[in-house]
Design an enzyme around this catalytic site. Structure first.
Site, PDB file in Angstrom:
ATOM      1  N   LYS A 144       6.597  -7.819   2.932  1.00  0.00           N
ATOM      2  CA  LYS A 144       5.379  -7.244   4.158  1.00  0.00           C
ATOM      3  C   LYS A 144       4.693  -8.254   4.444  1.00  0.00           C
ATOM      4  CE  LYS A 144       5.471  -2.467   3.993  1.00  0.00           C
ATOM      5  NZ  LYS A 144       4.636  -2.449   2.281  1.00  0.00           N
ATOM      6  N   ASP A 166      -1.355  -8.192   1.530  1.00  0.00           N
ATOM      7  CA  ASP A 166       0.068  -8.085   0.471  1.00  0.00           C
ATOM      8  C   ASP A 166       0.459  -9.947  -0.429  1.00  0.00           C
ATOM      9  OD1 ASP A 166       0.062  -6.090  -0.254  1.00  0.00           O
ATOM     10  OD2 ASP A 166       1.424  -5.430   1.591  1.00  0.00           O
ATOM     11  N   HIS A 193       0.437   1.182   9.487  1.00  0.00           N
ATOM     12  CA  HIS A 193      -1.161   1.765   8.983  1.00  0.00           C
ATOM     13  C   HIS A 193      -1.886   2.140  10.434  1.00  0.00           C
ATOM     14  CE1 HIS A 193       0.173  -1.559   6.483  1.00  0.00           C
ATOM     15  NE2 HIS A 193      -0.522  -0.773   5.552  1.00  0.00           N
ATOM     16  N   GLY A 248       1.117  -1.358  -0.232  1.00  0.00           N
ATOM     17  CA  GLY A 248      -0.109   0.139  -0.259  1.00  0.00           C
ATOM     18  C   GLY A 248       1.073   1.250  -0.163  1.00  0.00           C
ATOM     19  N   SER A 249       0.259   2.321  -0.738  1.00  0.00           N
ATOM     20  CA  SER A 249       0.820   3.804  -0.404  1.00  0.00           C
ATOM     21  C   SER A 249       0.474   4.631   0.669  1.00  0.00           C
ATOM     22  CB  SER A 249       0.268   4.817  -1.643  1.00  0.00           C
ATOM     23  OG  SER A 249       1.014   4.197  -3.064  1.00  0.00           O
ATOM     24  N   GLY A 250       1.314   5.559   1.017  1.00  0.00           N
ATOM     25  CA  GLY A 250       1.707   6.245   2.142  1.00  0.00           C
ATOM     26  C   GLY A 250       2.235   5.728   3.007  1.00  0.00           C
ATOM     27  N   HIS A 251       3.577   4.808   2.642  1.00  0.00           N
ATOM     28  CA  HIS A 251       4.443   4.765   3.463  1.00  0.00           C
ATOM     29  C   HIS A 251       5.827   4.871   3.019  1.00  0.00           C
ATOM     30  CE1 HIS A 251       2.199   1.639   5.807  1.00  0.00           C
ATOM     31  NE2 HIS A 251       2.175   1.457   4.444  1.00  0.00           N
TER      32      HIS A 251
END
Lengths: 331, 331
Positions: free
Chosen positions: B105, B110, B219, B54-57
């Site tokens: 991860k 994922d 998250h 996921g994006s945002g990291h």
């Protein structure tokens, strides 16, 4: 106030100890007054480049100490100028016999204290040149400043002057190049949230839930206007338009575009804004030859961003590209 | 919600366009499904290393694409796994005939989607190995995870596996090294504030004015406990104690210490915490041989930090030190 600190009174010293522990190969910490010094200073026969100012803008300046950039950084208390004796101590640590270049953001306290230190060093027989950075187009004469404030361009001045020094330029030439970067760089910033100075314990200002400040300074000094947060497209244009008009930048110019996070803005938003800025500059007929994107001129945890444009020529490109090895910039 | 974005629905694509514009020498963007690919991919005869999530990291994973680290990163929507076809597209872009290593991860989405992509690629005759990263000691079986979550160690796994691939190791050996890093790394994080996912528009959770969450996930998944914010000294010990006990790390061990900002925590606080962590590790008789300090495994604008320890041996040190050229790590 919610911060990962032990004591507001020792926060700068405590953070500097961590910096020194993290980068023993690059730098050492001279305590009381604190100065961050390049590990192998003084470099004999090479101009020493020194900068500094209030803490809270990290990695500016301490993260830029190392080969190809700064010989020393003088960190004051948070948002407060370092004392003349701290600057003088830095000069003493790094003078390698070829003179010292002081790079000073244009805030009244910094200007006075660096000037006093320069006079003391010159009385000791050290050749000192000083270049003031005043790239912020937002306002003239601000809370802590007569004239324009020094902001994002400081990173570019430090990189380019440091590269010139590493290549063996004399102190007059290093100062000329630094001055050229100042003359050809312009910046403007904005904030979504306020920073909290640890020893104050409260946010530096208040903004409404959807309000932003355009033209903010890096200490939270007032900008040009408070207005509702628009789209990223609008934000970028509100920052770039005055920057472009000021120099002015013109069709055909080659530029370095520096998209800076004020600290708390995440990378996703920063790259998003950077992409828009690239497109807007292309619309104006500018060619982006070099880029810097990241949190390099910050205001503690403030959310917001700034854009800096530097008009390039081949000599500045070569100096920008030349090797640098610091905690925050390395290539 | 106060963010520098145009539209929550396009925020990931818009940010990726900015990333690609900023680093044309390093990477290119394959659109729909989006994949960030090393500019010179595929590298013939070399194992390709692929990660994603996921994006945002950010900079995880897109900021680690380039020579010496990742051949491709597959960014999903914010905090949401990329689809199998996106991972499959990434594999197709970077396979150079020597096999592909997937670094994943440990989150259920994922794991499933990378596994499906691996099966599809293997059906196409590509040799694929997968290594799961599950370094977070805070909790077992979390919101999106069976077993332990994958957090900070992912950066270390990507660096070391990428270095092995660049040196010509085969895919089995690259996977073994990645697995060794996973086996010898442990992490724990904490949060002072919550992130806000753009398409949600509200903070992911609520904390009191002086409350922190110890053991938070990247998250915003629940950690071990909510408690009053103590001193930085207390915060660091609350994170390090479980990390040290878990492997366990023992007197005489040589380690890499990775002090990570969750995004919104300023550098001053991060280095301050890093300095304390160095001192605590010395108390335990550990030798810190390598360090990484910065916002590399983030959760949007969340304020907080994590600590990751990796037990080193000389081979891991050599691979860590070998050249890397990406947007976020370079030496």
């Amino acid at each position: 106030m919610k911060k990962i600190i032990n004591d507001p009174a020792t926060v700068v010293q405590d953070a500097l100890r961590g910096l020194a522990a993290a980068h023993p190969d690059l730098l050492r910490l001279r305590a009381d007054p604190p100065v961050v010094v390049r590990a192998d200073a003084p470099v004999r026969g090479q101009v020493a480049v020194v900068s500094g100012g209030g803490s809270g803008h990290e990695p500016l300046h301490t993260g830029f100490v190392g080969p190809g950039m700064l010989d020393a950084a003088v960190p004051g208390p948070v948002f407060t100028s370092p004392t003349p004796d701290a600057v003088q101590a830095a000069i003493g640590e790094v003078d390698g016999g070829a003179g010292v270049l002081l790079l000073v953001k244009n805030y009244t306290g910094d200007v006075l204290n660096f000037e006093t230190a320069a006079e003391l060093a010159e009385a000791d027989g050290i050749e000192v040149r000083t270049v003031l950075v005043d790239d912020d187009v937002a306002v003239r004469d601000s809370t802590h400043t007569a004239g324009r404030r020094g902001v994002g361009a400081t990173v570019l001045v430090e990189k380019i002057a440091g590269a010139a020094a590493a290549r063996g330029a004399d102190v007059r030439r290093c100062a000329e190049l630094a001055q050229r970067v100042v003359a050809q760089a312009r910046s403007m910033g904005m904030a979504l949230t306020a920073p909290t100075v640890p020893h104050v314990g409260e946010p530096s200002f208040e903004l409404g839930a959807q309000e932003v400040e355009i033209g903010i300074g890096i200490h939270g000094e007032p900008g040009r206007s408070r207005e509702p947060l628009g789209s990223a497209e609008e934000v970028v244009r509100r920052l770039l338009d005055p920057v472009l008009q000021d120099l002015p930048f013109e069709t055909g110019d080659e530029v370095l575009l520096y998209t800076n996070s004020m600290g708390g803005t995440p990378q996703m938003e920063l790259y998003l804004a950077h992409g828009i800025a690239e497109r807007v500059l292309a619309e104006h007929g500018l060619t982006v030859r070099r880029r810097l994107v990241g949190p390099f001129t910050t205001s503690l945890e403030m959310q917001g961003m700034s854009l800096t444009l530097l008009k390039l020529d081949q000599e500045l490109v070569d100096l920008w590209d030349s090797p640098v090895h610091t905690a925050a910039l390395r290539w």
